[in-house]
Write a protein that holds these residues in place. Structure first.
Motif, PDB file in Angstrom:
ATOM      1  N   GLU A   1      21.638 -33.742  45.578  1.00 15.33           N
ATOM      2  CA  GLU A   1      22.841 -33.205  46.219  1.00 15.33           C
ATOM      3  C   GLU A   1      22.485 -32.469  47.512  1.00 15.33           C
ATOM      4  O   GLU A   1      23.220 -32.537  48.518  1.00 15.33           O
ATOM      5  CB  GLU A   1      23.559 -32.272  45.245  1.00 15.33           C
ATOM      6  N   THR A   2      21.352 -31.768  47.474  1.00 14.72           N
ATOM      7  CA  THR A   2      20.920 -31.058  48.694  1.00 14.72           C
ATOM      8  C   THR A   2      20.630 -32.052  49.814  1.00 14.72           C
ATOM      9  O   THR A   2      21.024 -31.842  50.985  1.00 14.72           O
ATOM     10  CB  THR A   2      19.682 -30.218  48.388  1.00 14.72           C
TER      11      THR A   2
ATOM     12  N   THR B   1      27.831 -38.120  45.955  1.00 16.40           N
ATOM     13  CA  THR B   1      27.857 -36.719  45.535  1.00 16.40           C
ATOM     14  C   THR B   1      28.690 -36.540  44.274  1.00 16.40           C
ATOM     15  O   THR B   1      28.314 -35.809  43.335  1.00 16.40           O
ATOM     16  CB  THR B   1      28.410 -35.834  46.659  1.00 16.40           C
ATOM     17  N   THR B   2      29.833 -37.210  44.230  1.00 14.29           N
ATOM     18  CA  THR B   2      30.668 -37.139  43.026  1.00 14.29           C
ATOM     19  C   THR B   2      29.939 -37.684  41.799  1.00 14.29           C
ATOM     20  O   THR B   2      29.978 -37.109  40.698  1.00 14.29           O
ATOM     21  CB  THR B   2      31.971 -37.918  43.252  1.00 14.29           C
TER      22      THR B   2
ATOM     23  N   GLU C   1      28.660 -41.235  50.944  1.00 14.41           N
ATOM     24  CA  GLU C   1      27.970 -39.975  50.592  1.00 14.41           C
ATOM     25  C   GLU C   1      28.828 -39.146  49.658  1.00 14.41           C
ATOM     26  O   GLU C   1      28.344 -38.541  48.699  1.00 14.41           O
ATOM     27  CB  GLU C   1      27.660 -39.200  51.862  1.00 14.41           C
ATOM     28  N   GLN C   2      30.161 -39.154  49.925  1.00 16.74           N
ATOM     29  CA  GLN C   2      31.070 -38.423  49.056  1.00 16.74           C
ATOM     30  C   GLN C   2      31.099 -39.038  47.658  1.00 16.74           C
ATOM     31  O   GLN C   2      31.078 -38.321  46.641  1.00 16.74           O
ATOM     32  CB  GLN C   2      32.485 -38.445  49.662  1.00 16.74           C
TER      33      GLN C   2
ATOM     34  N   ALA D   1      26.711 -37.779  41.376  1.00 16.35           N
ATOM     35  CA  ALA D   1      25.651 -36.827  41.027  1.00 16.35           C
ATOM     36  C   ALA D   1      26.218 -35.649  40.246  1.00 16.35           C
ATOM     37  O   ALA D   1      25.617 -35.165  39.264  1.00 16.35           O
ATOM     38  CB  ALA D   1      24.947 -36.345  42.286  1.00 16.35           C
ATOM     39  N   VAL D   2      27.415 -35.164  40.670  1.00 19.23           N
ATOM     40  CA  VAL D   2      28.038 -34.051  39.948  1.00 19.23           C
ATOM     41  C   VAL D   2      28.397 -34.471  38.519  1.00 19.23           C
ATOM     42  O   VAL D   2      28.188 -33.730  37.551  1.00 19.23           O
ATOM     43  CB  VAL D   2      29.274 -33.557  40.719  1.00 19.23           C
TER      44      VAL D   2
ATOM     45  N   SER E   1      23.778 -33.406  51.092  1.00 14.11           N
ATOM     46  CA  SER E   1      24.419 -32.412  51.967  1.00 14.11           C
ATOM     47  C   SER E   1      23.747 -32.366  53.326  1.00 14.11           C
ATOM     48  O   SER E   1      24.414 -32.272  54.378  1.00 14.11           O
ATOM     49  CB  SER E   1      24.378 -31.036  51.306  1.00 14.11           C
TER      50      SER E   1
ATOM     51  N   ARG F   1      25.278 -34.635  36.511  1.00 13.04           N
ATOM     52  CA  ARG F   1      24.799 -33.295  36.196  1.00 13.04           C
ATOM     53  C   ARG F   1      25.636 -32.672  35.089  1.00 13.04           C
ATOM     54  O   ARG F   1      25.101 -32.068  34.141  1.00 13.04           O
ATOM     55  CB  ARG F   1      24.854 -32.428  37.453  1.00 13.04           C
TER      56      ARG F   1
END
Length: 560
Positions: free
Chosen positions: A201-202, A311-312, A307-308, A314-315, A205, A318
């Motif tokens: 995620e980093t 990221t979703t 990327e969005q 990955a969330v 970002s 997690r």
């Protein structure tokens, strides 16, 4: 089963202290019966000997009682019970019977039954038991298991303690291993992937920030000039490439989490692959062709949405890993709780087993062992009338049975010695009376013989005097005969002298014979007196035997 009929309601009571003894061979034929048994049963001894012992069996006795007796005897153990026997006239008597095997050289050669007075309470309980046996409703009392002995108990106890130690050790070591595995899974399968996703995620970002910088640089570069815009674009594309490589590297590290969150892992992998192949790679290609406009277009239209989406994903991954970690934690707590409950249950079970086995050990071994010790102490003190206890199992049961058998054998021996002592005493008393009469008669005969001897001595003296006178007459007759005067008188005188001489010799022989008779009478009187003294000594010995018997039978002494 043999039916001994007829039966009557006449009961014979066995006095306390009286012992009925009988012995049989292996087939149950009577080989010995003491006087008390003969008297109570009403059968003469010759009718009992060589007859089967069921000759005194009463029809009221259930067959199951004797089946239990014979099965116990066949195992080499003594049997005890309250028995109702039949007399010859049809009456009955109750006895507390104890039947034991008779052994020689460790081989059973027969059986011995020792019976005594049965208490009213014991008779009442036996009658109720036999009614239940006849109705088939009796329940056998549980016996201690045959394997429960000192040796087997120590062996089983050692094995049980070893089992508890091994089970406790396995449970403890297994629990620790399960806890280690749980912590290992929690760290490697949940915590590390969560940290890796955080890094991804980093990087995403950072990539978004870089792409925003590209757009900003594109807007600012239109005013600064073409060369400065390309230089800034190359630097930012290099950052995107480095982030892409690191994201791919971090994605490879998420392999361990794939087993628990397969779908989320698949979605994140697809999203990152599309982000890399459909987003960053075209941007790099456009930057390599020095096409800032295309780069800006790709960033705004393709890279930022991808990327969005990554990221979703990955969330979501997690969150799934956190949920899986929480579930693993709860499962670990539940498993540890089950292990704890199992351990507590095992401890309680072990304590219960130890308490139960300890109770069985005390009841089946320690109590009978103490009973045997008390019985042996009573026997050493001369008490053979104590209660016969056949409880126990294992070594203590064998000791208890052996002590009971020894007590019964000693009691029978004492009874036989007492009977022999009484008979010896009676016979000695009769013999002493006869010897006293013989002695008195010998004294009288001795006096009469000596009176006759004295009379014979007087007669011999007179005969000797006549013989001397006859000799003188014979001498005178010789003088007359020499002168030729009185020949007839001489002949008669000679005959008289000869007869007198013969009578003197005969009287002397008779007197000698009478003296010999008198001496024999004196000698016989001495023998009779010595026999009387020996009889008195034997009578005294019988009295000592009786005192010895009374020492071992204080109950009889008290009753008499």
């Amino acid at each position: 089963m043999k039916q001994n009929l007829p039966v009557t309601s006449r009961q014979t009571d066995i006095p306390p202290g009286v012992t009925l003894v009988s012995k049989t061979d292996l087939k149950g034929a009577i080989t010995y019966a003491n006087d008390a048994f003969v008297e109570v049963s009403g059968y003469p001894l010759d009718e009992l000997l060589h007859q089967n012992h069921n000759i005194v069996r009463h029809p009221d006795m259930p067959p199951a009682a004797f089946e239990d007796m014979w099965s116990t005897l066949k195992r080499g153990q003594p049997w005890r019970g309250i028995v109702k026997n039949r007399c010859k006239d049809g009456g009955y008597y109750w006895v507390d019977a104890c039947v034991v095997p008779v052994k020689r050289h460790d081989q059973v050669i027969g059986y011995m039954s020792v019976r005594k007075h049965a208490t009213p309470a014991a008779i009442e309980a036996a009658e109720a038991l036999y009614r239940d046996m006849a109705a088939g409703t009796v329940r056998r009392r549980p016996r201690p298991p045959a394997w429960l002995g000192i040796r087997n108990g120590m062996r089983a106890g050692s094995l049980f303690v070893a089992f508890l130690m091994l089970a406790g050790g396995a449970l403890g070591i297994g629990g620790l291993k399960l806890a280690d595995d749980a912590f290992s899974r929690l760290y490697h399968a949940q915590l590390e992937p969560v940290a890796t996703i955080g890094k991804i995620e980093t990087r995403l970002s950072e990539s978004r920030a870089t792409m925003l910088e590209i757009r900003l640089a594109r807007q600012e570069g239109s005013q600064a000039g073409q060369d400065s815009q390309l230089t800034a674009l190359d630097s930012q594309v290099a950052k995107l490439r480095a982030n892409r490589d690191e994201i791919n590297s971090l994605l490879g590290q998420l392999t361990g989490a794939a087993d628990q969150v397969t779908r989320q892992m698949y979605l994140l992998t697809e999203a990152l692959n599309r982000y890399t192949s459909d987003g960053l790679l075209p941007v790099e290609q456009a930057a390599a062709r020095d096409d800032p406009q295309r780069v800006d277009q790709l960033v705004s239209q393709r890279v930022l949405p991808l990327e969005q989406a990554a990221t979703t994903a990955a969330v979501d991954l997690r969150n799934s890993l956190i949920t899986a970690a929480r579930q693993e934690y709860e499962d670990t707590l539940a498993r540890n709780n089950r292990i704890r409950n199992f351990a507590i249950g095992g401890i309680l079970f072990g304590l219960a087993v130890v308490a139960l086995v300890g109770h069985m050990f005390i009841r089946g071994i320690v109590d009978p062992l103490n009973a045997s010790i008390r019985r042996l102490n009573r026997i050493a003190q001369g008490d053979l009338q104590g209660e016969i206890d056949l409880s126990g199992t294992g070594e203590s049961g064998q000791l208890n049975h052996a002590a009971a058998v020894m007590q019964l054998h000693l009691k029978v021996m004492i009874d036989e010695i007492a009977l022999a002592a009484r008979r010896i005493h009676q016979h000695c008393a009769t013999l002493n009376i006869a010897l006293y009469e013989v002695t008195e008669h010998s004294e009288e005969q001795h006096d009469r013989v000596y009176s006759a001897v004295r009379s014979l001595d007087d007669a011999v003296a007179e005969t000797s005097d006549l013989s001397e006178r006859a000799e003188r007459l014979l001498n005178l007759a010789g003088e007359f005969d020499a002168s030729g005067i009185g020949q007839t008188l001489v002949g008669e005188t000679r005959e008289l002298a000869t007869a007198t001489r013969l009578a003197a010799f005969g009287a002397d022989e008779v007197a000698g014979a009478m003296r010999q008779v008198a001496e024999l009478i004196v000698e016989n009187r001495g023998e009779a007196q010595r026999a009387w003294l020996a009889s008195e000594e034997l009578k005294r010995t019988a009295g000592e035997l009786k005192n010895l018997v009374d020492y071992f039978e204080p109950e009889k002494v008290a009753n008499t």
